[in-house]
Design a protein around this motif. Structure first.
Motif, mmCIF file in Angstrom:
data_model
loop_
_atom_site.group_PDB
_atom_site.id
_atom_site.type_symbol
_atom_site.label_atom_id
_atom_site.label_comp_id
_atom_site.label_asym_id
_atom_site.label_seq_id
_atom_site.Cartn_x
_atom_site.Cartn_y
_atom_site.Cartn_z
ATOM 1 N N ALA A 76 16.746 8.746 -37.383
ATOM 2 C CA ALA A 76 17.387 8.634 -36.418
ATOM 3 C C ALA A 76 16.811 7.122 -36.158
ATOM 4 N N GLY A 77 16.018 7.223 -35.873
ATOM 5 C CA GLY A 77 15.642 5.656 -35.224
ATOM 6 C C GLY A 77 16.036 4.638 -36.710
ATOM 7 N N PHE A 78 15.824 4.722 -36.955
ATOM 8 C CA PHE A 78 15.728 3.935 -39.021
ATOM 9 C C PHE A 78 17.585 3.519 -38.572
ATOM 10 N N ALA A 79 17.954 4.520 -38.561
ATOM 11 C CA ALA A 79 19.760 4.625 -38.854
ATOM 12 C C ALA A 79 20.162 3.330 -38.175
ATOM 13 N N ALA A 80 20.006 3.731 -36.245
ATOM 14 C CA ALA A 80 19.734 3.022 -35.401
ATOM 15 C C ALA A 80 19.070 1.552 -35.603
ATOM 16 N N ALA A 81 18.093 1.159 -36.539
ATOM 17 C CA ALA A 81 17.517 -0.384 -36.614
ATOM 18 C C ALA A 81 18.524 -1.049 -37.848
ATOM 19 N N THR A 82 18.996 -0.077 -38.575
ATOM 20 C CA THR A 82 19.926 -0.311 -39.498
ATOM 21 C C THR A 82 21.727 -0.355 -38.862
ATOM 22 N N TRP A 83 22.324 -0.299 -38.237
ATOM 23 C CA TRP A 83 23.419 0.296 -38.016
ATOM 24 C C TRP A 83 23.745 -0.824 -37.302
ATOM 25 N N LEU A 84 24.607 -2.013 -37.263
ATOM 26 C CA LEU A 84 24.985 -3.195 -36.623
ATOM 27 C C LEU A 84 23.867 -4.215 -36.284
ATOM 28 N N HIS B 27 11.278 -0.596 -35.328
ATOM 29 C CA HIS B 27 12.807 -0.635 -34.353
ATOM 30 C C HIS B 27 11.745 -0.132 -33.011
ATOM 31 N N GLN B 28 11.306 -0.702 -32.314
ATOM 32 C CA GLN B 28 11.275 -0.526 -30.807
ATOM 33 C C GLN B 28 12.198 0.886 -29.782
ATOM 34 N N PRO B 29 11.213 2.206 -29.642
ATOM 35 C CA PRO B 29 12.601 2.523 -28.517
ATOM 36 C C PRO B 29 12.439 2.132 -27.377
ATOM 37 N N ARG B 30 13.943 2.395 -26.626
ATOM 38 C CA ARG B 30 13.924 1.648 -24.884
ATOM 39 C C ARG B 30 13.379 3.214 -24.509
ATOM 40 N N LEU B 31 12.981 4.315 -24.483
ATOM 41 C CA LEU B 31 12.482 4.959 -23.785
ATOM 42 C C LEU B 31 12.255 6.326 -24.893
ATOM 43 N N VAL B 32 11.135 6.769 -23.690
ATOM 44 C CA VAL B 32 10.316 7.598 -24.767
ATOM 45 C C VAL B 32 9.651 8.991 -24.180
ATOM 46 N N LEU B 33 10.412 10.139 -24.157
ATOM 47 C CA LEU B 33 10.479 11.137 -23.626
ATOM 48 C C LEU B 33 10.337 12.428 -23.502
ATOM 49 N N ILE B 34 9.067 12.731 -23.139
ATOM 50 C CA ILE B 34 8.739 13.964 -23.876
ATOM 51 C C ILE B 34 8.054 14.657 -22.556
ATOM 52 N N ASP B 35 8.911 16.400 -23.279
ATOM 53 C CA ASP B 35 9.155 17.605 -21.975
ATOM 54 C C ASP B 35 7.729 18.281 -22.853
ATOM 55 N N PRO B 36 7.059 18.891 -22.629
ATOM 56 C CA PRO B 36 5.513 19.742 -22.966
ATOM 57 C C PRO B 36 6.022 21.051 -23.407
ATOM 58 N N ALA B 37 7.747 21.246 -22.049
ATOM 59 C CA ALA B 37 7.890 22.837 -21.782
ATOM 60 C C ALA B 37 8.673 23.190 -24.040
ATOM 61 N N THR B 38 9.030 21.624 -24.205
ATOM 62 C CA THR B 38 9.727 21.872 -25.703
ATOM 63 C C THR B 38 9.382 22.425 -26.546
ATOM 64 N N LEU B 39 7.345 22.301 -26.105
ATOM 65 C CA LEU B 39 6.487 22.974 -27.454
ATOM 66 C C LEU B 39 6.697 24.679 -27.282
ATOM 67 N N ALA B 40 7.224 25.437 -26.265
ATOM 68 C CA ALA B 40 7.033 26.587 -26.003
ATOM 69 C C ALA B 40 7.484 26.986 -27.801
ATOM 70 N N THR B 41 8.417 26.591 -27.913
ATOM 71 C CA THR B 41 9.646 27.515 -29.229
ATOM 72 C C THR B 41 9.104 27.290 -30.640
ATOM 73 N N LEU B 42 7.707 26.081 -30.315
ATOM 74 C CA LEU B 42 7.658 24.813 -31.975
ATOM 75 C C LEU B 42 6.422 26.446 -32.225
ATOM 76 N N PRO B 43 6.293 25.905 -34.210
ATOM 77 C CA PRO B 43 5.990 27.434 -34.684
ATOM 78 C C PRO B 43 4.419 27.213 -35.053
ATOM 79 N N GLN B 44 3.161 28.072 -34.482
ATOM 80 C CA GLN B 44 1.961 27.574 -34.564
ATOM 81 C C GLN B 44 2.133 27.170 -35.389
ATOM 82 N N ARG B 45 2.246 27.233 -36.506
ATOM 83 C CA ARG B 45 1.376 26.105 -37.679
ATOM 84 C C ARG B 45 1.734 24.191 -37.273
ATOM 85 N N GLU B 46 2.921 24.374 -36.756
ATOM 86 C CA GLU B 46 3.338 22.866 -36.741
ATOM 87 C C GLU B 46 2.440 22.673 -34.992
ATOM 88 N N PHE B 47 2.088 23.117 -34.355
ATOM 89 C CA PHE B 47 1.394 22.805 -33.486
ATOM 90 C C PHE B 47 0.252 22.615 -33.451
#
Lengths: 377, 377
Positions: B127-135, B174-194
C-alpha cells in the motif's frame, strides 16, 4: 532558489544551467557535441571508475548514438551496458519498466549504480521511473534526444508510465543527477517530432518569457530545424531549460507554481485521451490545448484577441495543429474530472493573461469550457 | 534530529513518538484502543471532510478490524472505501500493486487523497509503494496490526515489492504521514507471527538499547502475548518505535547509520531466498541471521561468547529458530552478492560488539563467513 546561467568561455562551449534544489541540485549541460563527453561528465559527478551504468534507449536512438554513448562511458572507466526497448507512447507501461528492472537485476546494479536515459520523453520517463523504484531509488542521468524531452521532460524529476485510465497516473518524482543536452542529436529527429517539441518552447514564451516569444516570432518559420538554425536553437534550449529549472527549483513537487508548466496540458490531455494515445503527439496535443486555453481566457475576459492571435500564429509557424477535434462535450468534462490536476474535485486551469504571464483558476464552469471549445475554429 | 517521546496524561493514554525528519516529520501514536480514533487522527493531520481515503487490508485483518476502521474514518467525515487483497509474502508483487492502483483509479483518488495501510508488513509495503507511485506520490497512513510491522516496517518509509531475484528489489522511500499502533490488534495475531515480531524487538536491544534487552531477559518467556503482558508490550512497542524513529531521523535514506537496522537481515535474507520465500517468516530468518552474525563477530574477536550466549538465549525465549539451515556455501556467497546491502561489490555486515552496540564491516572474508556458518549448531 533560482536557476543560474553560467556563461561559457566561447560561443561553442556548452552552457550549464543549474537546477537549484536545496536537497539535490543538478546541472543541465547544453552544447553541440557534449554527447561524446558523457563519460567525463558522469565521472565529474563523483561516480568512480568501475561504477555500473545501464544505458536505456530505443532502437532509433541506439542506431544513431548508442555507440558514441557507450564508448564515452567505457573510455571514462565506467562498466556500461545497454538495454534497447521499444518506446512508443503505447509501450509506456509497467510491463516495459519491468524489462528495465530485469536488466538492472541481470547487471546486478547496486545502490551506487547509475541508469542513463538516452532518448525521448518516453525513454526518460520509463528509465527514470525504473531508477526511482530499483533498490528504492538509484541515480539517473537524463540524455534527451528529442526537442520535447530537452525542453521539458528531462528536467524536473517527473517520471512515470501510463495507466489504461490516463497518462502518467503511475510514477514518482525522481530528480536526475545530470541532464545532458546535445543539440546535434536533433539532426536525426523526425520533423513532426521537432515541431511537437516546439509547442513546449512556445509554452515557455507564453507563461513567462515574452523575450523568447518575440525571438520565435522574429524567426518567422519554426517548422524545421534548418529554418530555426543553430543560434536560435541553442538560445531556445537554454531559455527553455532555464525557465523549467526556475519553476522546478521554486516548486519541486508541483504544490503550486509548478502547475503553470501545465499550461496547454489540461485540455491537451483530454485530446490525447479521447482521440486515443498516438493520434496526436504530446506536443501537438499541447499546441491544441494552448489555443483552447487561450479561447477560455478570452471568454473570461482574461486576455486579448490580439494575444490569442499571436499565440495562434506561432503555433501555425511551427507547423503545429491548432484545431479542436470533434469531441463529445460530456466525455470532455468526464475526462477533465479524471485528470491529475483536479484538487478537491475542482479542475484547475492555467489560463494566459498576456504573452509572458498566466494565472491558475479553479472557477471555470463547465458551460464556459464547452462554449469556448465550440467557438474554436 | 532525534525522536522525542511525549509523556501522556495517564498510563492508559496513547503515547506519541515523533519521527523528526526535517522535511516531513510525523507522529507514531501507540496505545490500546487508538484504532477506533483513526478518523479523528487523520483529520488532525489536516485532511478535510470529504477527503477520499482508500483503506488497503487483507482478509483476516478485514474480518477483525475492517469495520472499526471504516466506521472511524466515515464518522470523521472522510470518504473511505476499502480494498481487500491477499497479502502473503508471495503476493508481494508488482501485480498486486497494480490491483491497488486499479482501486485508486476507480475511486478517482486525487493528489490530496490518502491511502491507509491496515495490516502487516506486506500490506504496509504494498500500500505504501502504491501510494508512492500513484500520481507520483500521495499520502499514506500506516496502521500496522502485526508486531513485526509495528516495531519495524511501518516506521521509516521503506516500501516495495519482491522481484523473483530478491526481496524488496522494487520499491521507493515514501514516509507515512502518521503511524497508528494499537496493541489490542495483537490479540488476534497468530502466535508464530507474534514471535517473529519479537526478533526485531531483540534486534533493537542488541543494536542500541541494553535496557530493553535486559527487560526482555527479565520477562523470561517472550513466546506469547500473554506471557509478555500488556505493560511490557507497551514498553517494547514504545522503545522499539523510538529506536527506529531515532535511526530514521538521523539517516532517512539509508546512507549510513540506518544500515545498523539491517542487523541480522543480511544473512536473514540469504535464508529467506535460498530456503524459498515462505519457509521461514521474515522475523524467524532475522533471528537466525542475528545468531549467525553473532557467530561471525565471535570469529573476528568483536564480541564475547557470553554476549553471544545471551543473544541466543533471548532468541530461544521468544520461541524463535536459531539453527542455520543446511545451505550450499557457494549459493550463500552468490546470494550475498545479489543483496541490496552491497556497496562497490563489497558485502557490508552489521556485527555486534556488545549488547547495545554494533559495527558495520566491509572486510569480512568469504572464508570467515563460511567457517562461522559451519560452526553454528
Amino acid at each position: 532558489m533560482s536557476a543560474a546561467t553560467t556563461a561559457a568561455g566561447s560561443a561553442c562551449s556548452p552552457r550549464t544551467i543549474q537546477v537549484e534544489l536545496s536537497a539535490n541540485p543538478y546541472p543541465v549541460v547544453i552544447g553541440e557535441g557534449v554527447l561524446a563527453r558523457l563519460g567525463e561528465q558522469v565521472r565529474e559527478l563523483g561516480f568512480k571508475a568501475g561504477t555500473k551504468v545501464l544505458v536505456v534507449t530505443n532502437p532509433d536512438v541506439d542506431t544513431h548514438y548508442g555507440d558514441v554513448v557507450l564508448a564515452s562511458l567505457r573510455t571514462a572507466g565506467l562498466a556500461a551496458e545497454q538495454l534497447v526497448i521499444e518506446a512508443g507512447e503505447d509501450q509506456k507501461t509497467p510491463a516495459t519498466v519491468a524489462l528495465i528492472h530485469e536488466a538492472a537485476f541481470r547487471q546486478r546494479l547496486e545502490r551506487g549504480s547509475l541508469i542513463v536515459a538516452l532518448g525521448g520523453g518516453v525513454v526518460g520517463d520509463m528509465a527514470g521511473f525504473a531508477a526511482a523504484t530499483w533498490l528504492r531509488g538509484i541515480a539517473v542521468v537524463q540524455v534527451p534526444t528529442t526537442l520535447l524531452a530537452m525542453v521539458d521532460a528531462a528536467i524536473g524529476g517527473k517520471t512515470g508510465v501510463n495507466h489504461p485510465g490516463g497518462k502518467n497516473l503511475i510514477g514518482a518524482f525522481h530528480q536526475p543527477r545530470l541532464v545532458l543536452i546535445d543539440p546535434a542529436t536533433l539532426a536525426t529527429l523526425p520533423q513532426r517530432e521537432f515541431r511537437a517539441g516546439m509547442a513546449e518552447v512556445i509554452k515557455y514564451g507564453v507563461i513567462g518569457d515574452p523575450e523568447l516569444f518575440s525571438a520565435l516570432e522574429a524567426a518567422g518559420d519554426l517548422s524545421t530545424i534548418e529554418a530555426v538554425g543553430p543560434a536560435l536553437l541553442q538560445t531556445l534550449l537554454e531559455r527553455s531549460a532555464a525557465a523549467k529549472a526556475r519553476v522546478v527549483a521554486a516548486d519541486e513537487r508541483e504544490g503550486g507554481l509548478r502547475a503553470i508548466l501545465n499550461y496547454g496540458h489540461t485540455l491537451g490531455h483530454v485530446v490525447e485521451t479521447l482521440c486515443g494515445y498516438g493520434t496526436f503527439l504530446h506536443g501537438e496535443a499541447v499546441a491544441i490545448g494552448m489555443v483552447a486555453a487561450g479561447e477560455i481566457a478570452l471568454a473570461m475576459g482574461l486576455w486579448t484577441p490580439a494575444d490569442q492571435a499571436r499565440q495562434r500564429a506561432l503555433v501555425v509557424a511551427a507547423g503545429l495543429p491548432q484545431r479542436w477535434p470533434d469531441l463529445d462535450g460530456a466525455a470532455v468534462l468526464a475526462c477533465l474530472q479524471g485528470d491529475k490536476k483536479v484538487r478537491d474535485g475542482q479542475v484547475r486551469f492555467v489560463l494566459p493573461t498576456a504573452i509572458g504571464s498566466v494565472e491558475i483558476r479553479s472557477d471555470v464552469s463547465a458551460e464556459t469550457i464547452l462554449a469556448a471549445l465550440e467557438r474554436l475554429p
